[in-house]
Design an enzyme around this catalytic site. Structure first.
Site, PDB file in Angstrom:
ATOM      1  N   HIS A   1       9.633   8.540 -26.867  1.00 56.57           N
ATOM      2  CA  HIS A   1       8.558   9.400 -26.363  1.00 56.57           C
ATOM      3  C   HIS A   1       8.762  10.861 -26.770  1.00 56.57           C
ATOM      4  O   HIS A   1       7.833  11.511 -27.268  1.00 56.57           O
ATOM      5  CB  HIS A   1       8.469   9.286 -24.842  1.00 56.57           C
ATOM      6  CG  HIS A   1       7.423  10.168 -24.228  1.00 56.57           C
ATOM      7  ND1 HIS A   1       6.073   9.992 -24.450  1.00 56.57           N
ATOM      8  CD2 HIS A   1       7.536  11.260 -23.423  1.00 56.57           C
ATOM      9  CE1 HIS A   1       5.399  10.928 -23.802  1.00 56.57           C
ATOM     10  NE2 HIS A   1       6.260  11.706 -23.168  1.00 56.57           N
TER      11      HIS A   1
ATOM     12  N   ARG B   1      -2.805  21.083 -14.284  1.00 58.80           N
ATOM     13  CA  ARG B   1      -1.746  20.118 -14.590  1.00 58.80           C
ATOM     14  C   ARG B   1      -1.850  19.576 -16.014  1.00 58.80           C
ATOM     15  O   ARG B   1      -0.858  19.127 -16.594  1.00 58.80           O
ATOM     16  CB  ARG B   1      -1.756  18.971 -13.573  1.00 58.80           C
ATOM     17  CG  ARG B   1      -0.564  18.035 -13.744  1.00 58.80           C
ATOM     18  CD  ARG B   1      -0.269  17.203 -12.525  1.00 58.80           C
ATOM     19  NE  ARG B   1       0.895  16.347 -12.784  1.00 58.80           N
ATOM     20  CZ  ARG B   1       1.585  15.715 -11.859  1.00 58.80           C
ATOM     21  NH1 ARG B   1       1.246  15.837 -10.588  1.00 58.80           N
ATOM     22  NH2 ARG B   1       2.609  14.962 -12.170  1.00 58.80           N
TER      23      ARG B   1
ATOM     24  N   ARG C   1       0.820  -1.226   0.000  1.00 58.46           N
ATOM     25  CA  ARG C   1       0.000   0.000   0.000  1.00 58.46           C
ATOM     26  C   ARG C   1       0.851   1.273   0.000  1.00 58.46           C
ATOM     27  O   ARG C   1       0.412   2.318   0.448  1.00 58.46           O
ATOM     28  CB  ARG C   1      -0.981   0.008   1.182  1.00 58.46           C
ATOM     29  CG  ARG C   1      -2.040  -1.075   1.086  1.00 58.46           C
ATOM     30  CD  ARG C   1      -3.182  -0.830   2.075  1.00 58.46           C
ATOM     31  NE  ARG C   1      -4.235  -1.821   1.902  1.00 58.46           N
ATOM     32  CZ  ARG C   1      -4.312  -2.959   2.584  1.00 58.46           C
ATOM     33  NH1 ARG C   1      -3.372  -3.249   3.482  1.00 58.46           N
ATOM     34  NH2 ARG C   1      -5.286  -3.803   2.379  1.00 58.46           N
TER      35      ARG C   1
END
Length: 363
Positions: free
Chosen positions: A270, A246, A125
């Site tokens: 990319h 953003r 987690r």
């Protein structure tokens, strides 16, 4: 060449951290990691290319700081940002006894940073991680801001999380070892910051192409620092893309991600796809009367001078690209939303664009 270090602070309350930009600072990463609260174990995740160059230096620095150190190497390339590699990393972390006192150290380009960051965000987690970007693209973009994730076969970065690093350490000297294609690809994201936020910065890039191509350490330290400052400002004001601010960081990326998905990840780097995508977006803005032809031409000329591709080959089918854009994370109710410029230094989120105009922008 040794250059003075610069620090950029990312202010996010209890998730705040510093980006250290200097030279020959890989040997000090151990003291940085050991200086975090309650750390006894570092797991260094890198790729097969970067391990040969910087893996041992980084591992030695961590070990010299009295940390237990393990190193995991993944295959270099975009294909490692997959569910299969992620599952393998989870299993390796489990076998290495990773727990709350473990810090993941991501050493590599954007693929390693995104992948290792997502593994850190999802294992137990969430455990801590530190970014050591080794490509230009990663130093100015993916290592800053806490976006981590992996690809699905038909959609880039579709599975992920917002998980901020504890620190980012950038060594400008690693740029010297980058292959020319990798270095130039990273420059597309540098140009992007000028278009979306800072016309003066764009002008400075136009006027210093020689220093950029020469990889001048002092000039590139300042370039990287400015990019990190601009991104930090956006992240501080819209960490999780709730206000729309953003989204401006995705200028050119709606086109870019479609190009990457439809040509097979790896055909274009990319940054190369970003370069083409920015010009597609600028042409789309032109067709909507939002920007002048001269503003598009300035971007085209700068990208050309920086040895970046600016057009998609005619033999690549355009219709599947529009279908791919409709799977983009910014799509809402089946409508593609674009980040489009109004001038150099400012962009806006635009929706309701006709598919035919988006298609035409590829040409």
């Amino acid at each position: 060449m040794t250059v003075e270090s610069t620090t950029v602070h990312v202010g996010l309350a209890e998730r705040s951290y510093d980006i250290q930009i200097g030279s020959d600072n890989l040997s000090s990463i151990g003291s940085l990691v050991a200086g975090l609260d309650d750390v006894s174990h570092a797991i260094l995740i890198t790729d097969s290319n970067v391990r040969e160059l910087y893996g041992e230096t980084t591992k030695k620095s961590l070990a010299n700081a009295d940390l237990q150190v393990d190193i995991i190497t993944v295959p270099a390339g975009e294909a490692s940002k997959s569910t299969a590699v992620t599952e393998e990393l989870w299993k390796q972390l489990l076998s290495l006894g990773a727990d709350r006192k473990t810090v993941i150290v991501a050493l590599g380009g954007g693929v390693v940073g995104d992948l290792a960051g997502f593994v850190a965000a999802s294992y137990g987690r969430g455990i801590r991680f530190v970014q050591i970007p080794t490509t230009l693209l990663a130093t100015v973009d993916s290592s800053v801001g806490g976006k981590v994730g992996i690809n699905l076969p038909g959609a880039k970065n579709m599975v992920g999380a917002f998980w901020q690093p504890q620190a980012v350490q950038i060594d400008v000297n690693v740029l010297q070892s980058l292959p020319a294609r990798d270095y130039h690809a990273g420059l597309a994201e540098v140009v992007k910051y000028g278009v979306i936020q800072d016309e003066d910065f764009f002008n400075r890039l136009e006027n210093n192409v020689g220093l950029i191509l020469d990889r001048d350490p002092e000039f590139m330290r300042d370039v990287i620092a400015r990019c990190c400052e601009l991104k930090a400002h956006v992240v501080e004001n819209d960490e999780r893309e709730t206000t729309g601010l953003r989204a401006i960081l995705n200028y050119g990326h709606t086109f870019c991600h479609a190009i990457e998905a439809c040509t097979g990840y790896g055909t274009y780097m990319h940054g190369e796809a970003v370069s083409i995508g920015m010009l597609c977006a600028s042409r789309l803005a032109e067709s909507l009367g939002r920007i002048t032809e001269n503003d598009t031409a300035r971007q085209r000329e700068l990208l050309l001078q920086l040895n970046l591709p600016i057009d998609l080959p005619q033999d690549i089918e355009r219709e599947p690209l529009v279908d791919a854009m409709k799977r983009d994370k910014k799509t809402e109710h089946g409508k593609i939303r674009f980040i489009l410029p109004t001038r150099i230094g400012h962009v806006e989120l635009v929706d309701g664009v006709d598919d035919a105009l988006a298609l035409a922008a590829f040409n």
